[in-house]
Design a protein around this motif. Structure first.
Motif, PDB file in Angstrom:
ATOM      1  N   GLY A 147      13.691  -9.653  -4.445  1.00 38.84           N
ATOM      2  CA  GLY A 147      12.920  -8.668  -3.699  1.00 38.84           C
ATOM      3  C   GLY A 147      11.548  -8.406  -4.272  1.00 38.84           C
ATOM      4  O   GLY A 147      10.803  -7.569  -3.757  1.00 38.84           O
ATOM      5  N   SER A 148      11.197  -9.145  -5.321  1.00 36.95           N
ATOM      6  CA  SER A 148       9.902  -8.909  -5.970  1.00 36.95           C
ATOM      7  C   SER A 148       8.820  -9.892  -5.528  1.00 36.95           C
ATOM      8  O   SER A 148       7.703  -9.846  -6.025  1.00 36.95           O
ATOM      9  N   PHE A 149       9.138 -10.779  -4.587  1.00 32.77           N
ATOM     10  CA  PHE A 149       8.119 -11.725  -4.125  1.00 32.77           C
ATOM     11  C   PHE A 149       6.969 -10.987  -3.451  1.00 32.77           C
ATOM     12  O   PHE A 149       5.803 -11.247  -3.714  1.00 32.77           O
ATOM     13  N   HIS A 150       7.320 -10.065  -2.560  1.00 37.97           N
ATOM     14  CA  HIS A 150       6.315  -9.260  -1.880  1.00 37.97           C
ATOM     15  C   HIS A 150       6.076  -7.970  -2.661  1.00 37.97           C
ATOM     16  O   HIS A 150       7.031  -7.303  -3.067  1.00 37.97           O
ATOM     17  N   THR A 185       7.174 -24.645  -5.729  1.00 41.67           N
ATOM     18  CA  THR A 185       7.334 -23.312  -6.297  1.00 41.67           C
ATOM     19  C   THR A 185       6.055 -22.516  -6.114  1.00 41.67           C
ATOM     20  O   THR A 185       4.966 -23.091  -6.044  1.00 41.67           O
ATOM     21  N   ILE A 186       6.210 -21.214  -6.001  1.00 44.15           N
ATOM     22  CA  ILE A 186       5.068 -20.313  -5.943  1.00 44.15           C
ATOM     23  C   ILE A 186       5.105 -19.468  -7.214  1.00 44.15           C
ATOM     24  O   ILE A 186       6.070 -18.736  -7.455  1.00 44.15           O
ATOM     25  N   ARG A 191       7.038 -14.080 -12.248  1.00 41.00           N
ATOM     26  CA  ARG A 191       8.045 -15.139 -12.187  1.00 41.00           C
ATOM     27  C   ARG A 191       7.643 -16.190 -11.167  1.00 41.00           C
ATOM     28  O   ARG A 191       6.683 -16.026 -10.424  1.00 41.00           O
ATOM     29  N   GLU A 192       8.422 -17.275 -11.115  1.00 35.25           N
ATOM     30  CA  GLU A 192       8.210 -18.317 -10.111  1.00 35.25           C
ATOM     31  C   GLU A 192       9.288 -18.216  -9.041  1.00 35.25           C
ATOM     32  O   GLU A 192      10.425 -17.831  -9.320  1.00 35.25           O
ATOM     33  N   PHE A 193       8.911 -18.576  -7.818  1.00 33.47           N
ATOM     34  CA  PHE A 193       9.826 -18.544  -6.684  1.00 33.47           C
ATOM     35  C   PHE A 193       9.875 -19.936  -6.070  1.00 33.47           C
ATOM     36  O   PHE A 193       8.837 -20.553  -5.838  1.00 33.47           O
TER      37      PHE A 193
END
Length: 202
Positions: A147-150, A185-186, A191-193
């Protein structure tokens, strides 16, 4: 459309300036070209097309791209640069979570869009219905995340997807030959996603 708030209105002008977004779109496009046999007779839809980052890299391989998005401001940016695309383009402002599109396509591509739609099964049924027999989908999105991507989760209904669960949804909608690859990966400061590409056929 009239009552839908454009959550991307304040972002549309600067959207393409992120080298991370451009790199992500290009890596997804490269994997689509590798995994799908595209040809110059194909008319495809870019679902959640935004400013056209993914479309730009797919354009040389197809006849026409129909850009569908529920953000008019993003589509305006798409239109402003569509002369740079080496295929025909059409822009349709439509929210496919609430509306339908009667057109049929040879394929549907999408990048980082489906986590913004609440009912994934209903969406896949709708995508299936919009494909010609033998048509394909090539959908890229996030693997399950915390949930931390955005930084702002308004309009976000899924924190990425579990690949097996998404495959089951696609199978339920009627899709065959479903496969997943890691598109890239982003990297964000914390962190990386990972981003997957899911392909399937009708």
């Amino acid at each position: 459309m009239k009552n839908t708030k454009d959550l991307f209105a304040h972002k549309s002008k600067s959207w393409d300036m992120s080298s991370r977004r451009v790199k992500n779109a290009q890596s997804i496009a490269n994997l689509i070209v590798k995994n799908i046999r595209l040809d110059k007779d194909m008319e495809i839809m870019d679902f959640g097309a935004g400013t056209g980052l993914l479309s730009y890299f797919i354009a040389p391989f197809v006849k026409k791209i129909v850009a569908v998005d529920n953000s008019p401001s993003m589509l305006l940016e798409f239109q402003n640069k569509c002369d740079e695309f080496v295929c025909e383009t059409e822009v349709i402002a439509k929210d496919l979570s609430k509306e339908t599109l009667e057109q049929k396509f040879d394929g549907i591509i999408s990048s980082m869009t489906i986590h913004h739609l609440k009912d994934t099964l209903a969406l896949f049924h709708k995508l299936y219905d919009m494909l010609e027999d033998g048509g394909f989908i090539a959908i890229a999105d996030l693997d399950s995340e915390d949930g931390s991507f955005h930084s702002d989760n308004r309009g976000v209904f899924h924190h990425g997807f579990d690949r097996e669960a998404l495959q089951a949804i696609a199978e339920d909608a009627g899709f065959k030959n479903i496969s997943f690859d890691t598109a890239g990966t982003i990297a964000k400061p914390h962190r990386e996603f990972t981003v997957f590409l899911m392909t399937a056929v009708k």
